[in-house]
Design an enzyme around this catalytic site. Structure first.
Site, PDB file in Angstrom:
ATOM      1  N   TRP A  90      82.888  -9.187   0.336  1.00  0.00           N
ATOM      2  CA  TRP A  90      84.318  -8.955   0.477  1.00  0.00           C
ATOM      3  C   TRP A  90      84.743  -9.084   1.933  1.00  0.00           C
ATOM      4  O   TRP A  90      85.871  -9.490   2.232  1.00  0.00           O
ATOM      5  CB  TRP A  90      84.700  -7.577  -0.073  1.00  0.00           C
ATOM      6  CG  TRP A  90      86.161  -7.289   0.082  1.00  0.00           C
ATOM      7  CD1 TRP A  90      86.737  -6.314   0.827  1.00  0.00           C
ATOM      8  CD2 TRP A  90      87.248  -8.008  -0.518  1.00  0.00           C
ATOM      9  NE1 TRP A  90      88.102  -6.377   0.741  1.00  0.00           N
ATOM     10  CE2 TRP A  90      88.440  -7.405  -0.082  1.00  0.00           C
ATOM     11  CE3 TRP A  90      87.312  -9.111  -1.380  1.00  0.00           C
ATOM     12  CZ2 TRP A  90      89.694  -7.870  -0.474  1.00  0.00           C
ATOM     13  CZ3 TRP A  90      88.569  -9.572  -1.775  1.00  0.00           C
ATOM     14  CH2 TRP A  90      89.742  -8.956  -1.325  1.00  0.00           C
ATOM     15  N   TYR A  96      91.667  -1.138   5.251  1.00  0.00           N
ATOM     16  CA  TYR A  96      91.824  -1.637   3.887  1.00  0.00           C
ATOM     17  C   TYR A  96      91.619  -0.499   2.883  1.00  0.00           C
ATOM     18  O   TYR A  96      92.409  -0.330   1.948  1.00  0.00           O
ATOM     19  CB  TYR A  96      90.821  -2.768   3.638  1.00  0.00           C
ATOM     20  CG  TYR A  96      90.819  -3.296   2.218  1.00  0.00           C
ATOM     21  CD1 TYR A  96      91.894  -4.023   1.725  1.00  0.00           C
ATOM     22  CD2 TYR A  96      89.742  -3.047   1.370  1.00  0.00           C
ATOM     23  CE1 TYR A  96      91.904  -4.494   0.420  1.00  0.00           C
ATOM     24  CE2 TYR A  96      89.744  -3.516   0.064  1.00  0.00           C
ATOM     25  CZ  TYR A  96      90.823  -4.246  -0.402  1.00  0.00           C
ATOM     26  OH  TYR A  96      90.824  -4.701  -1.693  1.00  0.00           O
ATOM     27  N   GLU A 103      89.505 -11.998  -5.546  1.00  0.00           N
ATOM     28  CA  GLU A 103      88.297 -11.450  -6.177  1.00  0.00           C
ATOM     29  C   GLU A 103      87.479 -12.587  -6.794  1.00  0.00           C
ATOM     30  O   GLU A 103      86.248 -12.558  -6.770  1.00  0.00           O
ATOM     31  CB  GLU A 103      88.656 -10.415  -7.247  1.00  0.00           C
ATOM     32  CG  GLU A 103      89.275  -9.132  -6.725  1.00  0.00           C
ATOM     33  CD  GLU A 103      88.344  -8.294  -5.850  1.00  0.00           C
ATOM     34  OE1 GLU A 103      87.128  -8.596  -5.783  1.00  0.00           O
ATOM     35  OE2 GLU A 103      88.848  -7.348  -5.215  1.00  0.00           O
TER      36      GLU A 103
END
Length: 203
Positions: free
Chosen positions: A56, A26, A48
């Site tokens: 996350w 990522y 988000e």
């Protein structure tokens, strides 16, 4: 503590990408690279928002489930969701089952449609809040910035939800509105090269 770590290829990277195995890819291929596609921008801002209060890693692990549940984050499709869809999503174990966040994405899809009508595209509106080049040249460390506060206020004024300054700052980092790869990170220079060729959409 150093802000970088050595990657498997012997090159330095932002320290945070060593926190979980899936973070490396990522970090190297997505985070900080400029995004101009409306659906990808809507997806990143939605995810988000879902991350608020969570890690996350949790969101990234569920991303494909989110994409399936939300029609690939096509906001024109999501804008037609009804209470039946909310009930469906609340029963979906593959995503984060938080009513407020689920309903916020549907609300924001309708607000995104309104923005597209006024601005031409969601991308044109978002990139209209790009900080100046002096800010882009510096790695950022706080969880908010003047630019994220301004974008957050603008979105809230237009009826968006779950778009506080911290959420918006993380979004700005993720889509390349700012380059927050730390000095010494091998990907920082790569992002800068991509940005040099990138033409931000304008209103």
């Amino acid at each position: 503590m150093s802000a970088t770590i050595w990657g498997p290829d012997g090159k330095s990277r932002c320290r945070w990408c060593s926190a979980a195995p899936e973070f490396l890819v990522y970090h190297d291929t997505e985070w900080g690279f400029p995004v101009s596609d409306d659906h990808r921008l809507f997806e990143k801002l939605s995810l988000e928002g879902f991350q608020s209060g969570l890690s996350w890693r949790t969101i990234l692990a569920k991303r494909e489930n989110f994409r399936a549940a939300y029609d690939g984050f096509d906001f024109d499709s999501i804008a037609r969701f009804t209470e039946r869809d909310v009930d469906r999503l609340l029963k979906d174990e593959g995503i984060v089952r938080h009513r407020g966040k689920i309903e916020a994405v549907i609300n924001n899809a309708r607000r995104a449609q309104e923005l597209v009508k006024r601005e031409g595209s969601l991308a044109a509106f978002i990139w209209g809040h790009e900080p100046d080049t002096q800010q882009l040249a510096k790695p950022q460390t706080p969880s908010t910035s003047a630019a994220s506060v301004a974008l957050s206020k603008d979105l809230k004024k237009r009826g968006w939800k779950f778009v506080g300054p911290t959420t918006v700052y993380a979004f700005m980092q993720a889509i390349g509105l700012i380059n927050d790869h730390v000095e010494g990170c091998v990907i920082r220079a790569e992002v800068e090269r991509v940005r040099e060729k990138f033409k931000p959409p304008r209103r």
